[in-house]
Motif scaffolding. Structure first.
Motif, PDB file in Angstrom:
ATOM      1  N   ASP A  53       0.816  -1.209   0.000  1.00 31.11           N
ATOM      2  CA  ASP A  53       0.000   0.000   0.000  1.00 31.11           C
ATOM      3  C   ASP A  53       0.854   1.266   0.000  1.00 31.11           C
ATOM      4  O   ASP A  53       0.334   2.373  -0.153  1.00 31.11           O
ATOM      5  N   LEU A  54       2.183   1.102   0.169  1.00 36.23           N
ATOM      6  CA  LEU A  54       3.084   2.254   0.126  1.00 36.23           C
ATOM      7  C   LEU A  54       3.688   2.450  -1.273  1.00 36.23           C
ATOM      8  O   LEU A  54       4.604   3.255  -1.449  1.00 36.23           O
ATOM      9  N   ILE A  55       3.172   1.707  -2.259  1.00 33.58           N
ATOM     10  CA  ILE A  55       3.614   1.924  -3.645  1.00 33.58           C
ATOM     11  C   ILE A  55       2.810   3.097  -4.208  1.00 33.58           C
ATOM     12  O   ILE A  55       1.625   2.967  -4.509  1.00 33.58           O
ATOM     13  N   PHE A  56       3.459   4.250  -4.307  1.00 33.85           N
ATOM     14  CA  PHE A  56       2.784   5.462  -4.767  1.00 33.85           C
ATOM     15  C   PHE A  56       2.996   5.643  -6.274  1.00 33.85           C
ATOM     16  O   PHE A  56       4.005   5.197  -6.826  1.00 33.85           O
ATOM     17  N   PRO A  57       2.048   6.322  -6.953  1.00 35.63           N
ATOM     18  CA  PRO A  57       2.157   6.485  -8.406  1.00 35.63           C
ATOM     19  C   PRO A  57       3.442   7.176  -8.852  1.00 35.63           C
ATOM     20  O   PRO A  57       3.918   6.945  -9.959  1.00 35.63           O
ATOM     21  N   ASP A  58       4.010   8.054  -7.990  1.00 34.80           N
ATOM     22  CA  ASP A  58       5.219   8.785  -8.388  1.00 34.80           C
ATOM     23  C   ASP A  58       6.500   8.105  -7.922  1.00 34.80           C
ATOM     24  O   ASP A  58       7.587   8.680  -7.997  1.00 34.80           O
ATOM     25  N   SER A  59       6.380   6.876  -7.424  1.00 33.06           N
ATOM     26  CA  SER A  59       7.571   6.134  -7.006  1.00 33.06           C
ATOM     27  C   SER A  59       8.453   5.826  -8.212  1.00 33.06           C
ATOM     28  O   SER A  59       7.945   5.478  -9.278  1.00 33.06           O
ATOM     29  N   PRO A  60       9.791   5.926  -8.056  1.00 38.44           N
ATOM     30  CA  PRO A  60      10.686   5.564  -9.168  1.00 38.44           C
ATOM     31  C   PRO A  60      10.524   4.120  -9.622  1.00 38.44           C
ATOM     32  O   PRO A  60      10.905   3.780 -10.733  1.00 38.44           O
ATOM     33  N   THR A  61       9.951   3.261  -8.783  1.00 38.08           N
ATOM     34  CA  THR A  61       9.747   1.863  -9.185  1.00 38.08           C
ATOM     35  C   THR A  61       8.581   1.725 -10.154  1.00 38.08           C
ATOM     36  O   THR A  61       8.392   0.656 -10.733  1.00 38.08           O
ATOM     37  N   GLN A  62       7.791   2.773 -10.326  1.00 44.26           N
ATOM     38  CA  GLN A  62       6.596   2.696 -11.165  1.00 44.26           C
ATOM     39  C   GLN A  62       6.790   3.325 -12.537  1.00 44.26           C
ATOM     40  O   GLN A  62       5.838   3.696 -13.202  1.00 44.26           O
ATOM     41  N   ARG A  63       8.054   3.470 -12.953  1.00 43.98           N
ATOM     42  CA  ARG A  63       8.349   4.082 -14.241  1.00 43.98           C
ATOM     43  C   ARG A  63       7.774   3.288 -15.412  1.00 43.98           C
ATOM     44  O   ARG A  63       7.319   3.842 -16.391  1.00 43.98           O
ATOM     45  N   VAL A  64       7.839   1.965 -15.330  1.00 41.01           N
ATOM     46  CA  VAL A  64       7.427   1.118 -16.453  1.00 41.01           C
ATOM     47  C   VAL A  64       6.086   0.482 -16.153  1.00 41.01           C
ATOM     48  O   VAL A  64       5.907  -0.127 -15.108  1.00 41.01           O
ATOM     49  N   GLY A  65       5.133   0.657 -17.078  1.00 37.79           N
ATOM     50  CA  GLY A  65       3.822   0.063 -16.896  1.00 37.79           C
ATOM     51  C   GLY A  65       3.869  -1.439 -17.026  1.00 37.79           C
ATOM     52  O   GLY A  65       4.888  -2.034 -17.335  1.00 37.79           O
ATOM     53  N   GLY A  66       2.747  -2.093 -16.804  1.00 38.06           N
ATOM     54  CA  GLY A  66       2.725  -3.547 -16.793  1.00 38.06           C
ATOM     55  C   GLY A  66       2.273  -4.152 -18.098  1.00 38.06           C
ATOM     56  O   GLY A  66       2.946  -4.075 -19.104  1.00 38.06           O
ATOM     57  N   SER A  67       1.098  -4.737 -18.075  1.00 34.64           N
ATOM     58  CA  SER A  67       0.636  -5.523 -19.218  1.00 34.64           C
ATOM     59  C   SER A  67       0.401  -4.641 -20.438  1.00 34.64           C
ATOM     60  O   SER A  67       0.023  -3.479 -20.324  1.00 34.64           O
ATOM     61  N   PRO A  68       0.611  -5.205 -21.632  1.00 32.56           N
ATOM     62  CA  PRO A  68       0.254  -4.487 -22.854  1.00 32.56           C
ATOM     63  C   PRO A  68      -1.221  -4.125 -22.838  1.00 32.56           C
ATOM     64  O   PRO A  68      -2.039  -4.839 -22.265  1.00 32.56           O
ATOM     65  N   ILE A  69      -1.553  -2.986 -23.478  1.00 32.94           N
ATOM     66  CA  ILE A  69      -2.948  -2.564 -23.533  1.00 32.94           C
ATOM     67  C   ILE A  69      -3.519  -2.912 -24.896  1.00 32.94           C
ATOM     68  O   ILE A  69      -2.802  -3.199 -25.849  1.00 32.94           O
ATOM     69  N   SER A  70      -4.835  -2.917 -24.995  1.00 32.87           N
ATOM     70  CA  SER A  70      -5.479  -3.331 -26.241  1.00 32.87           C
ATOM     71  C   SER A  70      -5.562  -2.194 -27.253  1.00 32.87           C
ATOM     72  O   SER A  70      -5.742  -2.420 -28.442  1.00 32.87           O
ATOM     73  N   GLY A  71      -5.440  -0.968 -26.809  1.00 29.68           N
ATOM     74  CA  GLY A  71      -5.521   0.179 -27.707  1.00 29.68           C
ATOM     75  C   GLY A  71      -5.444   1.470 -26.927  1.00 29.68           C
ATOM     76  O   GLY A  71      -5.411   1.462 -25.699  1.00 29.68           O
ATOM     77  N   PHE A  72      -5.383   2.598 -27.635  1.00 32.44           N
ATOM     78  CA  PHE A  72      -5.268   3.898 -26.979  1.00 32.44           C
ATOM     79  C   PHE A  72      -6.619   4.599 -26.956  1.00 32.44           C
ATOM     80  O   PHE A  72      -7.310   4.671 -27.974  1.00 32.44           O
ATOM     81  N   GLU A  73      -6.961   5.147 -25.783  1.00 35.54           N
ATOM     82  CA  GLU A  73      -8.204   5.909 -25.674  1.00 35.54           C
ATOM     83  C   GLU A  73      -8.003   7.315 -26.241  1.00 35.54           C
ATOM     84  O   GLU A  73      -6.903   7.867 -26.192  1.00 35.54           O
ATOM     85  N   LYS A  74      -9.062   7.907 -26.767  1.00 37.79           N
ATOM     86  CA  LYS A  74      -8.999   9.260 -27.313  1.00 37.79           C
ATOM     87  C   LYS A  74      -9.043  10.288 -26.182  1.00 37.79           C
ATOM     88  O   LYS A  74      -9.709  10.080 -25.164  1.00 37.79           O
ATOM     89  N   VAL A  75      -8.333  11.389 -26.376  1.00 46.28           N
ATOM     90  CA  VAL A  75      -8.259  12.463 -25.391  1.00 46.28           C
ATOM     91  C   VAL A  75      -8.563  13.783 -26.094  1.00 46.28           C
ATOM     92  O   VAL A  75      -7.976  14.083 -27.136  1.00 46.28           O
ATOM     93  N   THR A  76      -9.476  14.570 -25.542  1.00 49.66           N
ATOM     94  CA  THR A  76      -9.761  15.896 -26.088  1.00 49.66           C
ATOM     95  C   THR A  76      -8.938  16.927 -25.329  1.00 49.66           C
ATOM     96  O   THR A  76      -9.022  17.026 -24.106  1.00 49.66           O
ATOM     97  N   HIS A  77      -8.120  17.704 -26.042  1.00 48.99           N
ATOM     98  CA  HIS A  77      -7.287  18.710 -25.402  1.00 48.99           C
ATOM     99  C   HIS A  77      -8.141  19.890 -24.939  1.00 48.99           C
ATOM    100  O   HIS A  77      -9.002  20.380 -25.691  1.00 48.99           O
ATOM    101  N   ASP A  78      -7.904  20.354 -23.700  1.00 46.67           N
ATOM    102  CA  ASP A  78      -8.645  21.504 -23.183  1.00 46.67           C
ATOM    103  C   ASP A  78      -8.397  22.739 -24.052  1.00 46.67           C
ATOM    104  O   ASP A  78      -9.306  23.515 -24.332  1.00 46.67           O
ATOM    105  N   GLN A  79      -7.135  22.933 -24.437  1.00 45.30           N
ATOM    106  CA  GLN A  79      -6.756  23.989 -25.367  1.00 45.30           C
ATOM    107  C   GLN A  79      -6.165  23.313 -26.602  1.00 45.30           C
ATOM    108  O   GLN A  79      -5.275  22.478 -26.475  1.00 45.30           O
TER     109      GLN A  79
END
Length: 668
Positions: A53-79
């Motif tokens: 539970d002490l594994i925080f999102p900004d920990s240096p151990t969390q640089r690399v993601g895990g499993s491959p994803i199936s595709g990329f979600e679309k993102v609308t830019h605010d600007q």
């Protein structure tokens, strides 16, 4: 250590490692030796293993993601991420300056910046934490590539102030990384990237973040996403300094210019010096410095009126192909190279240009004696653009690849699905010497002093026939070589001796097994612990290991089942070369929790955890996360919209948990 003390120490380590990482990757000024950083990182990993539970999102151990994803979600830019207008010559720049002065008066300053040839990205931070990253896309809608951007070490996962903002920048691949990547792809018979920009874009669009992590990408941040005046800033240069202070990496070659003449001088300077940079640029970005003046000038439908991009002209030159030579790499790939009349291109003299394969030669109809146009792909690797067919005299000679290896005369073959011709003779002298050069290289056994020329000389003199012979060399033998002095010989014997104690993954990578790169060697070494166990592994066992695919598994089994390789391993063992994994490995005994020792598959969409977070926490507790369901799977975690993997799990009667059950077990 109790939990309270562990939390305090985790926070200390996170802060220290972020600071050291910023100094190393952003400032290029290492604050501590690598060994100190590694020691602190290993301490953090151990604490996070004890207290997941002490594994925080900004920990240096969390640089690399895990499993491959199936595709990329679309993102609308605010600007919207608008593109810039382009200018191509001095008159275009003067016309731009005139329009700016007509719209905002004569008291104008410009900020000139190097135009990085990469991929534009948007990074969102919430309360100082990196939360989302996206591509530019069409300017309004991009793709969410957060998992891949987290692997870029110059992108901070936590910035120095707890503010919420968007920054924009350019992700790029340094020239050296691009060259190394194409070299590796060439050895594997894969298609080469045309330039660093394509390589960077291709890396960020990989569905497996671990591939992006292996590509050594970098970034320069060049703007805030919103109005800088919201942060009390009045100028673009002031904004860049603010971004710097937050811990982002900006390009320090920028310059504030007080006139169009200074802008032109800046362009002339970098057009002449751009080949000296470690990254690729394709022009200069010119921006009005004052935000007040920017507001007065406004926008067109597609681009701001207060900025433009000067594009460097592509440098292409003519020369003559005098010959086409063939070389054989360590994997047996035969590569043709054009031998050219020396010519200056992008600041360096070029005499050779890779022609890659027979198909390319036929497609471009390149002949010996042709006048050709050449350029440097990405200003790095010389390439033949085209043959000047209209200048042919009739004396030019068409080229065909030989049927036999130029080094050993064995028959060449073309493996199905590949464009490269290969020599498959394991006794081919060219492959043997290239294999030894790879074995002693920095990323493999790291034997300092054993360069290409020394290896070739040792082989030519009959002092070595394979890698095991390196460990039988004597100082007296080395002294018989040209330009080998007493001190150099002593140092080389010491370096060879020191390499005997390398951990197994160094040796495994050094063996040069097809499809087994550095990461694959590390995964296999951690999993099996000894070369003996790996040599006895079956293809079915290997593919069950996360990230080990069928091609790699087949290659490993084929390699170790040959009698010559088995004898080689015996000779290495007799020479006291270490054949076991001695690196840091987290071991959790089976049965210690609900995950230890189990093979687990994640499928479907999780609501409270990302795939990467779930995998990291499972693996920290001793579980192995696999990409496919089989009879050996112990558990399937099924989120929303789980499909074929869930169906197969039901068919095989494998235990299935939902996310709620997963969280209950993780938090015990």
């Amino acid at each position: 250590m109790d939990r309270l003390k562990a939390e305090q120490r985790v926070n200390e380590l996170n802060e220290q490692l972020r600071g050291y990482g910023h100094a190393y990757y952003v400032l290029d000024k290492p604050a501590v030796p690598d060994s100190v950083y590694d020691q602190l990182l290993h301490e953090l990993i151990e604490l996070e293993t004890l207290y997941p539970d002490l594994i925080f999102p900004d920990s240096p151990t969390q640089r690399v993601g895990g499993s491959p994803i199936s595709g990329f979600e679309k993102v609308t830019h605010d600007q919207p991420m608008l593109s810039l207008s382009n200018v191509f010559n001095e008159q275009d720049i003067r016309d731009f300056d005139k329009r700016v002065r007509n719209g905002a008066g004569d008291n104008i300053q410009y900020v000139c910046e190097l135009k990085i040839d990469g991929l534009a990205v948007s990074l969102i931070y919430e309360n100082g934490q990196f939360s989302r990253g996206a591509t530019r896309g069409d300017g309004r809608i991009g793709e969410d590539i957060t998992a891949n951007l987290r692997t870029v070490r110059t992108i901070p996962l936590k910035i120095k102030k707890s503010v919420s903002l968007e920054v924009r920048g350019e992700v790029f691949m340094p020239k050296k990384s691009f060259h190394n990547l194409n070299e590796e792809r060439g050895e594997r018979g894969e298609e080469l990237f045309a330039n660093p920009r394509n390589a960077a874009a291709g890396s960020l669009r990989q569905l497996d973040p671990k591939i992006a992590a292996s590509r050594n990408l970098d970034v320069f941040i060049y703007a805030l996403g919103g109005d800088g005046q919201n942060y009390g800033l009045s100028e673009h240069e002031e904004t860049l300094q603010y971004i710097d202070a937050l811990g982002f990496k900006t390009n320090n070659e920028r310059q504030v210019c007080n006139s169009v003449e200074e802008v032109l001088a800046y362009i002339e300077k970098w057009n002449a010096q751009r080949t000296s940079l470690s990254y690729e640029i394709d022009g200069i970005v010119i921006k009005v410095n004052s935000y007040l003046h920017q507001q007065e000038l406004g926008f067109t439908a597609k681009s701001p009126k207060w900025a433009t991009a000067y594009k460097f002209p592509a440098e292409e030159v003519m020369t003559t192909v005098r010959d086409i030579e063939l070389s054989v790499g360590r994997t047996g790939v035969v590569t043709p190279t054009a031998i050219l009349d020396p010519v200056s291109v992008a600041g360096t003299t070029v005499q050779r240009a890779s022609l890659h394969n027979e198909d390319l030669i036929k497609e471009k109809d390149i002949r010996i004696g042709d006048r050709v146009i050449i350029r440097k792909a990405g200003d790095i690797i010389p390439e033949v653009v085209s043959a000047l067919i209209e200048q042919r005299t009739g004396d030019e000679e068409p080229f065909s690849m030989p049927e036999n290896c130029p080094a050993c005369d064995s028959e060449l073959i073309r493996i199905e699905g590949e464009v490269a011709l290969r020599c498959v003779n394991p006794q081919c002298p060219a492959q043997i010497t290239e294999g030894i050069i790879h074995f002693v290289s920095r990323n493999a056994m790291n034997i300092d002093g054993l360069g290409e020329k020394v290896v070739e000389q040792l082989y030519r003199e009959g002092l070595i026939a394979d890698i095991s012979d390196l460990y039988r060399l004597t100082k007296e033998q080395l002294l018989t070589l040209e330009r080998m002095g007493e001190k150099s010989a002593s140092n080389l014997i010491a370096a060879i001796d020191a390499s005997r104690s390398n951990s197994m993954e160094k040796l495994l990578f050094g063996l040069g097994i097809r499809h087994v790169g550095e990461r694959g060697a590390r995964i296999l070494s951690e999993h099996y612990g000894s070369m003996e166990k790996l040599m006895n592994a079956s293809q079915e066992e290997l593919v069950e290991i996360h990230e080990i695919g069928e091609k790699m598994a087949d290659s490993i089994v084929s390699y170790f089942e040959t009698e010559e390789v088995q004898q080689l391993m015996e000779r290495l063992a007799a020479a006291d070369v270490n054949l076991t994994y001695t690196g840091t490995r987290i071991r959790v005994e089976a049965g210690a929790n609900s995950f230890a020792g189990k093979k687990i598959v994640l499928t479907g969409k999780l609501e409270q955890l990302t795939r990467g977070e779930a995998q990291a926490r499972i693996e920290a507790l001793g579980g192995t996360v696999s990409g496919s369901v089989s009879k050996k799977t112990d558990l399937v975690i099924a989120g929303e919209e789980a499909g074929s993997k869930l169906a197969k799990a039901m068919e095989l009667k494998v235990d299935v948990w939902d996310e709620e059950r997963l969280l209950e077990e993780l938090n015990k």
